[in-house]
Design a protein around this motif. Structure first.
Motif, PDB file in Angstrom:
ATOM      1  N   GLY A  13      71.170   7.163  16.040  1.00 41.62           N
ATOM      2  CA  GLY A  13      71.525   8.128  17.081  1.00 41.62           C
ATOM      3  C   GLY A  13      71.221   9.558  16.687  1.00 41.62           C
ATOM      4  O   GLY A  13      71.852  10.496  17.170  1.00 41.62           O
ATOM      5  N   LEU A  14      70.236   9.736  15.807  1.00 43.56           N
ATOM      6  CA  LEU A  14      69.866  11.068  15.322  1.00 43.56           C
ATOM      7  C   LEU A  14      68.564  11.525  15.951  1.00 43.56           C
ATOM      8  O   LEU A  14      67.677  10.704  16.241  1.00 43.56           O
ATOM      9  N   ARG A  15      68.454  12.818  16.144  1.00 43.31           N
ATOM     10  CA  ARG A  15      67.228  13.414  16.664  1.00 43.31           C
ATOM     11  C   ARG A  15      66.864  14.587  15.765  1.00 43.31           C
ATOM     12  O   ARG A  15      67.729  15.397  15.406  1.00 43.31           O
ATOM     13  N   LEU A  16      65.595  14.665  15.405  1.00 47.00           N
ATOM     14  CA  LEU A  16      65.157  15.792  14.594  1.00 47.00           C
ATOM     15  C   LEU A  16      65.160  17.063  15.434  1.00 47.00           C
ATOM     16  O   LEU A  16      64.667  17.060  16.564  1.00 47.00           O
ATOM     17  N   PRO A  17      65.697  18.145  14.886  1.00 47.01           N
ATOM     18  CA  PRO A  17      65.670  19.414  15.621  1.00 47.01           C
ATOM     19  C   PRO A  17      64.272  20.032  15.551  1.00 47.01           C
ATOM     20  O   PRO A  17      63.423  19.602  14.772  1.00 47.01           O
ATOM     21  N   ASP A  18      64.063  21.044  16.368  1.00 41.19           N
ATOM     22  CA  ASP A  18      62.843  21.838  16.240  1.00 41.19           C
ATOM     23  C   ASP A  18      62.884  22.543  14.891  1.00 41.19           C
ATOM     24  O   ASP A  18      63.965  22.893  14.393  1.00 41.19           O
ATOM     25  N   VAL A  19      61.724  22.743  14.309  1.00 38.21           N
ATOM     26  CA  VAL A  19      61.644  23.460  13.035  1.00 38.21           C
ATOM     27  C   VAL A  19      61.931  24.937  13.301  1.00 38.21           C
ATOM     28  O   VAL A  19      61.297  25.553  14.165  1.00 38.21           O
ATOM     29  N   SER A  20      62.893  25.473  12.572  1.00 38.87           N
ATOM     30  CA  SER A  20      63.229  26.892  12.739  1.00 38.87           C
ATOM     31  C   SER A  20      62.108  27.748  12.176  1.00 38.87           C
ATOM     32  O   SER A  20      61.598  27.474  11.089  1.00 38.87           O
ATOM     33  N   PRO A  21      61.729  28.784  12.905  1.00 42.82           N
ATOM     34  CA  PRO A  21      60.679  29.661  12.382  1.00 42.82           C
ATOM     35  C   PRO A  21      61.175  30.408  11.151  1.00 42.82           C
ATOM     36  O   PRO A  21      62.351  30.767  11.074  1.00 42.82           O
ATOM     37  N   PRO A  22      60.310  30.633  10.181  1.00 37.15           N
ATOM     38  CA  PRO A  22      60.704  31.363   8.978  1.00 37.15           C
ATOM     39  C   PRO A  22      61.173  32.774   9.306  1.00 37.15           C
ATOM     40  O   PRO A  22      60.669  33.401  10.233  1.00 37.15           O
ATOM     41  N   ARG A  23      62.125  33.254   8.546  1.00 36.31           N
ATOM     42  CA  ARG A  23      62.620  34.624   8.703  1.00 36.31           C
ATOM     43  C   ARG A  23      62.138  35.487   7.542  1.00 36.31           C
ATOM     44  O   ARG A  23      62.810  36.427   7.143  1.00 36.31           O
ATOM     45  N   GLY A  24      60.984  35.138   6.999  1.00 37.65           N
ATOM     46  CA  GLY A  24      60.400  35.861   5.883  1.00 37.65           C
ATOM     47  C   GLY A  24      58.969  35.409   5.690  1.00 37.65           C
ATOM     48  O   GLY A  24      58.394  34.724   6.534  1.00 37.65           O
ATOM     49  N   VAL A  25      58.415  35.752   4.542  1.00 36.73           N
ATOM     50  CA  VAL A  25      57.020  35.442   4.241  1.00 36.73           C
ATOM     51  C   VAL A  25      56.964  34.126   3.464  1.00 36.73           C
ATOM     52  O   VAL A  25      56.872  34.104   2.244  1.00 36.73           O
ATOM     53  N   VAL A  36      56.633  16.500  -0.643  1.00 38.70           N
ATOM     54  CA  VAL A  36      56.772  17.512   0.402  1.00 38.70           C
ATOM     55  C   VAL A  36      57.936  18.407  -0.012  1.00 38.70           C
ATOM     56  O   VAL A  36      59.079  17.953  -0.112  1.00 38.70           O
ATOM     57  N   TYR A  37      57.616  19.663  -0.271  1.00 40.89           N
ATOM     58  CA  TYR A  37      58.615  20.650  -0.685  1.00 40.89           C
ATOM     59  C   TYR A  37      59.077  21.407   0.553  1.00 40.89           C
ATOM     60  O   TYR A  37      58.261  22.035   1.234  1.00 40.89           O
ATOM     61  N   VAL A  38      60.384  21.345   0.820  1.00 40.75           N
ATOM     62  CA  VAL A  38      60.927  22.003   2.001  1.00 40.75           C
ATOM     63  C   VAL A  38      61.740  23.215   1.565  1.00 40.75           C
ATOM     64  O   VAL A  38      62.604  23.128   0.685  1.00 40.75           O
ATOM     65  N   ALA A  39      61.442  24.351   2.186  1.00 46.15           N
ATOM     66  CA  ALA A  39      62.194  25.574   1.933  1.00 46.15           C
ATOM     67  C   ALA A  39      63.657  25.350   2.320  1.00 46.15           C
ATOM     68  O   ALA A  39      63.967  24.504   3.164  1.00 46.15           O
ATOM     69  N   GLY A  40      64.544  26.116   1.724  1.00 43.96           N
ATOM     70  CA  GLY A  40      65.962  25.993   2.045  1.00 43.96           C
ATOM     71  C   GLY A  40      66.205  26.123   3.536  1.00 43.96           C
ATOM     72  O   GLY A  40      65.656  27.006   4.194  1.00 43.96           O
ATOM     73  N   GLN A  41      67.019  25.217   4.062  1.00 41.54           N
ATOM     74  CA  GLN A  41      67.344  25.205   5.489  1.00 41.54           C
ATOM     75  C   GLN A  41      68.822  25.533   5.666  1.00 41.54           C
ATOM     76  O   GLN A  41      69.681  24.963   4.985  1.00 41.54           O
ATOM     77  N   MET A  44      70.986  25.750  11.741  1.00 37.77           N
ATOM     78  CA  MET A  44      70.499  26.458  12.929  1.00 37.77           C
ATOM     79  C   MET A  44      70.423  25.494  14.116  1.00 37.77           C
ATOM     80  O   MET A  44      70.165  24.307  13.939  1.00 37.77           O
ATOM     81  N   VAL A  45      70.612  26.046  15.297  1.00 30.61           N
ATOM     82  CA  VAL A  45      70.344  25.345  16.550  1.00 30.61           C
ATOM     83  C   VAL A  45      69.551  26.310  17.414  1.00 30.61           C
ATOM     84  O   VAL A  45      70.002  27.434  17.664  1.00 30.61           O
ATOM     85  N   GLU A  46      68.354  25.860  17.811  1.00 33.32           N
ATOM     86  CA  GLU A  46      67.464  26.681  18.629  1.00 33.32           C
ATOM     87  C   GLU A  46      67.271  28.081  18.046  1.00 33.32           C
ATOM     88  O   GLU A  46      67.328  29.092  18.739  1.00 33.32           O
ATOM     89  N   GLY A  47      67.083  28.120  16.734  1.00 29.95           N
ATOM     90  CA  GLY A  47      66.788  29.380  16.057  1.00 29.95           C
ATOM     91  C   GLY A  47      67.982  30.266  15.775  1.00 29.95           C
ATOM     92  O   GLY A  47      67.825  31.375  15.271  1.00 29.95           O
ATOM     93  N   GLU A  48      69.188  29.800  16.087  1.00 30.43           N
ATOM     94  CA  GLU A  48      70.390  30.596  15.858  1.00 30.43           C
ATOM     95  C   GLU A  48      71.317  29.894  14.873  1.00 30.43           C
ATOM     96  O   GLU A  48      71.543  28.684  14.967  1.00 30.43           O
ATOM     97  N   ALA A  74      67.351  19.286   9.505  1.00 29.25           N
ATOM     98  CA  ALA A  74      66.354  20.356   9.632  1.00 29.25           C
ATOM     99  C   ALA A  74      65.297  20.231   8.537  1.00 29.25           C
ATOM    100  O   ALA A  74      64.106  20.459   8.783  1.00 29.25           O
ATOM    101  N   SER A  75      65.721  19.852   7.336  1.00 27.69           N
ATOM    102  CA  SER A  75      64.775  19.646   6.236  1.00 27.69           C
ATOM    103  C   SER A  75      63.812  18.518   6.546  1.00 27.69           C
ATOM    104  O   SER A  75      62.603  18.629   6.302  1.00 27.69           O
ATOM    105  N   LEU A  76      64.344  17.450   7.087  1.00 27.15           N
ATOM    106  CA  LEU A  76      63.499  16.316   7.447  1.00 27.15           C
ATOM    107  C   LEU A  76      62.510  16.709   8.546  1.00 27.15           C
ATOM    108  O   LEU A  76      61.333  16.346   8.494  1.00 27.15           O
ATOM    109  N   ALA A  77      62.970  17.489   9.515  1.00 26.97           N
ATOM    110  CA  ALA A  77      62.071  17.965  10.573  1.00 26.97           C
ATOM    111  C   ALA A  77      60.940  18.811   9.987  1.00 26.97           C
ATOM    112  O   ALA A  77      59.780  18.680  10.395  1.00 26.97           O
TER     113      ALA A  77
END
Length: 154
Positions: A13-25, A36-41, A44-48, A74-77
């Motif tokens: 019953g899980l759904r992957l969220p949209d990937v949050s846009p980076p807030r940095g470089v 697969v190295y994932v940046a710290g997540q 967030m929901v819908e970017g907030e 979010a990391s999995l997404a």
């Protein structure tokens, strides 16, 4: 039989969220060979950001556990965004950062939210090495941040 991530998520019953846009470089995830190295997540929901504060003060450990699960999804997404969805086959390493009130020492229980989610999704392939670290502050005031290294098929 190969692992079907989409089917397993649906079963749970899980759904992957949209990937949050980076807030940095930086980018949310990078694939290097079979890792697969994932940046710290952060949660967030819908970017907030959905919560702020210190665990053990304004955020309960139970709330932080759930936020840790949100970060794990979010990391999995993010990992899926740089691979084919079926290519993500397991978890290698998790690092959890928990903004902790003075005297709070339950960081491992908070990061268990991410670990439990990965075990539910991947079974034994979700068992991983892990660190749970108490910190003074995180970006945007988030109470939890999860960083993950996934394994992907060839």
């Amino acid at each position: 039989m190969s692992f079907d991530l989409a089917s397993r998520l649906a079963e749970l019953g899980l759904r992957l969220p949209d990937v949050s846009p980076p807030r940095g470089v930086y980018v949310p995830a990078v694939c290097s060979g079979r890792l697969v190295y994932v940046a710290g997540q952060v949660p967030m929901v819908e970017g907030e950001l959905v919560a702020t504060g210190k665990v053990g003060a304004s955020v309960t450990p139970e709330e932080a556990y759930e936020l840790s699960q949100r970060c794990a999804l979010a990391s999995l997404a993010a990992a899926v965004s740089v691979t084919a969805q079926g290519a993500v086959t397991g978890v290698v390493k998790v690092v959890g950062y928990v903004v902790s009130a003075d005297g709070f020492v339950g960081q491992p229980s908070v990061v268990d939210g991410a670990s439990d989610l990965f075990l539910a999704v991947f079974g034994e392939a979700g068992r991983h090495a892990r660190s749970a670290v108490g910190v003074a502050e995180l970006p945007l005031g988030a109470p939890v941040e999860i960083e993950v290294v996934f394994e992907a098929s060839g």
